[in-house]
Scaffold this active site. Structure first.
Site, PDB file in Angstrom:
ATOM      1  N   LYS A   1       4.608   4.741  -1.652  1.00 62.84           N
ATOM      2  CA  LYS A   1       4.679   6.091  -2.207  1.00 62.84           C
ATOM      3  C   LYS A   1       5.992   6.765  -1.830  1.00 62.84           C
ATOM      4  CE  LYS A   1      -0.254   6.709  -2.301  1.00 62.84           C
ATOM      5  NZ  LYS A   1      -1.356   6.805  -1.348  1.00 62.84           N
TER       6      LYS A   1
ATOM      7  N   GLY B   1       0.819  -1.206   0.000  1.00 62.56           N
ATOM      8  CA  GLY B   1       0.000   0.000   0.000  1.00 62.56           C
ATOM      9  C   GLY B   1       0.855   1.259   0.000  1.00 62.56           C
ATOM     10  N   SER B   2       0.331   2.282   0.691  1.00 61.52           N
ATOM     11  CA  SER B   2       0.906   3.624   0.567  1.00 61.52           C
ATOM     12  C   SER B   2       2.372   3.733   0.975  1.00 61.52           C
ATOM     13  CB  SER B   2       0.097   4.597   1.403  1.00 61.52           C
ATOM     14  OG  SER B   2      -1.257   4.460   1.091  1.00 61.52           O
ATOM     15  N   GLY B   3       2.861   2.800   1.765  1.00 63.09           N
ATOM     16  CA  GLY B   3       4.275   2.855   2.128  1.00 63.09           C
ATOM     17  C   GLY B   3       5.148   2.971   0.893  1.00 63.09           C
TER      18      GLY B   3
END
Lengths: 571, 143
Positions: free
Chosen positions: A279, A275-277
């Site tokens: 980014k 997931g966002s990690g």
């Protein structure tokens, strides 16, 4: 008459000549053989150190019973050792009265099945084991019985005094003391060498940190009724793993059932969509390649349509976002647009440099490959930019984040205590102590910017629950929907938080992940990284910070706050 | 002349034989002693190993935490209790220099104690009483 005066001529002389020549061959072979012996003798005498234990055992004419070397944590606390635990065996031919002997054994070892014991006593074989790993008191009682047919065989048992605390790192051994997993298996050459019995294996783990991480993860797992949890604490400058926890776990002292969920080390064995990690890597590569500047704005007014798919934001701002805003508010649309500008080739090259395409590097067996998109097109490139469609192990993420914040050097994770003064303590592993030897994956300047962005994400973004008084924590939350039967499930999520502290001079990366947590009243029934995993990391930092001697500081101003448009109320 | 020489040599041989014998005796005794000591060392090492394992077992963090909660009036270290310099200490921003001692470290004294100390002391008093009460109950001299 001197021998030299003696002359033979003709065929006899030739025969002697031939014999002499032939004699040269064995002489040569003997010289060769003996010189090899001499060389070996000198090398054994001069260059091979014999351990104290062996010398004493030799002079005491005792067999060394010790089979495996101890494993210690970084402060020298015993994590695995061998203790004497004799086995009870029987020589059935020396048994006179089966029933009486069986009664005697049953009195000492009430846990045994009497019928089986009697069968063994009656058996026609020479030698049979009845029970392994007797305690000292049981040994004394068996000896007191005084039956000549019962034999106590010297044996050692591998004992893990810390129980479950580091089970996945240590691994375990089977009944014959053969290693089956973990460090026990990876360093078996060292651990099973009796010459090294005075040279215990120092791991990089810190038991106190290990305990705190386990306790906090366990509490969160119970609170949110999660299926599993994983956590890592890593030193960003040396790559030392201070703690590696995977829950549920097992106790190496008890019987082991392989292939149960307890045996899985989720930190290296299971690839997850993070997931966002992810980014973090997207923004880092965009800034490092120079294709995107911090002040560039990206259109996140409406969901992004790519082909047949639509990319939504979880915390939609419905406006143009700067790069720090994309990162702080975790905008999927923003990350996709950023990666569109960077390009697929750059994305692949950077991810490969971060080690996302290979197995994670660590001294453990059972490391799993990341799962990459089969076809890396425009859509896949966009989903990868916010951590979907690519599954890596938690260790991948932690090592990558460490590289982002430590000045841009990718330092492989290690479980061995790094001692720069004692270079022999590498247990036969090649490892560099020179910082320059590690590859520079992003520039030091980009790393500095990223540190500020990660701090912003905690100050203003979804990671607010990871804030700790006195420490500047930075980090990124991650929430990924799990794939169930080939479709993303709304209810089953992987929530994670990867935190770094202290942010002005990063020392440790802390990662926490919960598998399928369920929101509670406290979290407003939300099961996201910010609500579930971030508080865990915050609590871990507040407890290990003082313990590891990280000095707290009055607030240091975070840069690039001016690029953020936030509600005055939300702070 | 020959007799004297021969006698001398015979004497020498006897003396050296005696010396060698006694040396051998001593060496064997030492050897036996060494074996004994080595066996003792091995035994002690085995015992030390068991004790160290037991020590590690007894000092499991979980167990220690339970024991310290029960018996000690100590709390985990907090971040505000740490400092790397004088200025960083909470509530001790202003201090006056008393004197210049012979060594180069000026003696620094806080003007007043930080407020949170009092609170902590109160807590300690309450908990200590509980502890001693328990002990005295156990010992039976409570009544």
């Amino acid at each position: 008459m001197r021998p030299a005066d003696f002359h033979i001529e003709g065929t006899k002389s030739e025969a002697i000549e031939v014999a002499r020549n032939r004699l040269l061959v064995p002489i040569f072979l003997f010289v060769l053989g003996f010189s090899a012996l001499v060389v070996r003798l000198v090398s054994i005498g001069l260059f091979e150190d014999i351990s104290d234990q062996v010398i004493h055992a030799y002079s005491a004419k005792v067999e060394i019973v010790r089979e495996r070397v101890d494993i210690l944590d970084r402060n020298g606390i015993v994590m695995a050792t061998n203790l004497p635990a004799p086995s009870l065996a029987v020589r059935p031919r020396l048994i006179t009265d089966v029933q009486e002997t069986a009664d005697g054994i049953m009195a000492v070892l009430p846990g045994l099945n009497r019928a089986q014991v009697v069968n063994k006593l009656k058996s026609s074989r020479h030698f049979l084991y009845i029970r392994r790993n007797l305690s000292p008191i049981q040994v004394w009682k068996i000896n007191a019985l005084g039956y000549p047919g019962l034999v106590l065989e010297q044996a050692e048992k591998r004992v893990y005094p810390q129980g479950r605390l580091a089970s996945h790192v240590l691994g375990y051994v089977d009944v014959d003391n053969k290693p089956q997993a973990g460090v026990e298996k990876f360093f078996n050459d060292h651990l099973s060498n009796p010459m090294r019995s005075d040279d215990p294996l120092y791991l990089s783990l810190d038991l106190r940190v290990q305990y705190i991480v386990r306790q906090e993860l366990k509490a969160a797992m119970d609170k949110f009724s999660a299926r599993a949890a994983a956590g890592i604490v890593m030193d960003v400058r040396t790559g030392e793993i201070l703690s590696m926890i995977s829950l549920p776990d097992f106790d190496g002292n008890n019987s082991i059932y392989p292939d149960t969920p307890e045996m899985k080390n989720r930190n290296i064995l299971e690839p997850y969509e993070m997931g966002s990690g992810f980014k973090t890597f997207t923004v880092a590569m965009a800034l490092d390649s120079g294709m995107v500047r911090l002040t560039d704005k990206f259109d996140a007014t409406r969901p992004l349509k790519v082909g047949r798919r639509t990319i939504h934001d979880d915390h939609a701002k419905k406006r143009f976002l700067t790069v720090p805003e994309v990162y702080t508010f975790s905008s999927n649309i923003g990350a996709s647009l950023i990666i569109q500008q960077v390009g697929i080739d750059y994305q692949k090259a950077y991810l490969e440099r971060f080690g996302m395409f290979d197995r994670p590097v660590i001294e453990l067996a059972g490391r799993s490959r990341p799962i990459l998109p089969r076809h890396w097109g425009a859509i896949q490139s966009m989903t990868v930019s916010y951590g979907h469609g690519i599954a890596v192990t938690p260790l991948h993420l932690v090592v990558g984040i460490a590289a982002v914040v430590n000045g841009g050097r990718l330092i492989p994770a290690t479980l061995i205590r790094q001692d720069k003064t004692d270079k022999n303590k590498l247990y036969g592993l090649p490892r560099s102590f020179v910082d320059d030897d590690y590859p520079q994956v992003i520039s030091a300047e980009t790393s500095r910017i990223m540190r500020h962005l990660m701090r912003l994400a905690v100050d203003y973004g979804s990671g607010g629950n990871a804030r700790v008084d006195g420490y500047r924590v930075g980090g990124k939350t991650g929430t990924a929907e799990k794939v169930i039967n080939g479709r993303y499930s709304r209810d089953n999520k992987i929530t994670s938080f990867v935190g770094v502290f202290p942010m002005d001079n990063p020392k440790y990366v802390i990662f926490a992940m919960l598998d399928e947590p369920h929101g509670t009243e406290d979290t407003f029934y939300k099961a996201t990284g910010g609500w579930i995993a971030a508080p865990v990391v915050g609590r871990i930092i507040s407890r290990i910070g003082p313990m590891l001697g990280v000095v707290p500081m009055t607030d240091v101003k975070t840069k690039y706050q001016n690029l953020l448009l936030v509600n005055a109320k939300s702070n | 002349m020959i007799r004297i020489v021969a006698g001398f040599f015979i004497l020498m041989v006897m003396i050296s034989a005696g010396t060698v014998y006694s040396l051998k005796e001593t060496t064997e005794r030492l050897e036996a002693r060494k074996m004994q000591l080595s066996a003792l060392i091995l035994k002690d090492r085995a015992a030390i190993r068991v004790l160290r394992a037991e020590m590690a077992y007894l000092s499991q963090p979980e167990r220690l935490q339970k024991l310290s909660r029960r018996f000690l009036a100590l709390a985990p270290l907090r971040s505000y209790q740490m400092a790397d310099n004088m200025n960083g200490i909470a509530g001790r921003g202003d201090f006056k220099r008393l004197s210049y001692p012979v060594d180069e470290f000026p003696l620094l004294l806080p003007r007043e104690k930080p407020a949170f100390r009092k609170i902590i002391r109160k807590k300690i008093k309450v908990r200590r009483a509980g502890f001693y009460e328990r002990i005295s109950l156990k010992l039976g001299d409570g009544e």
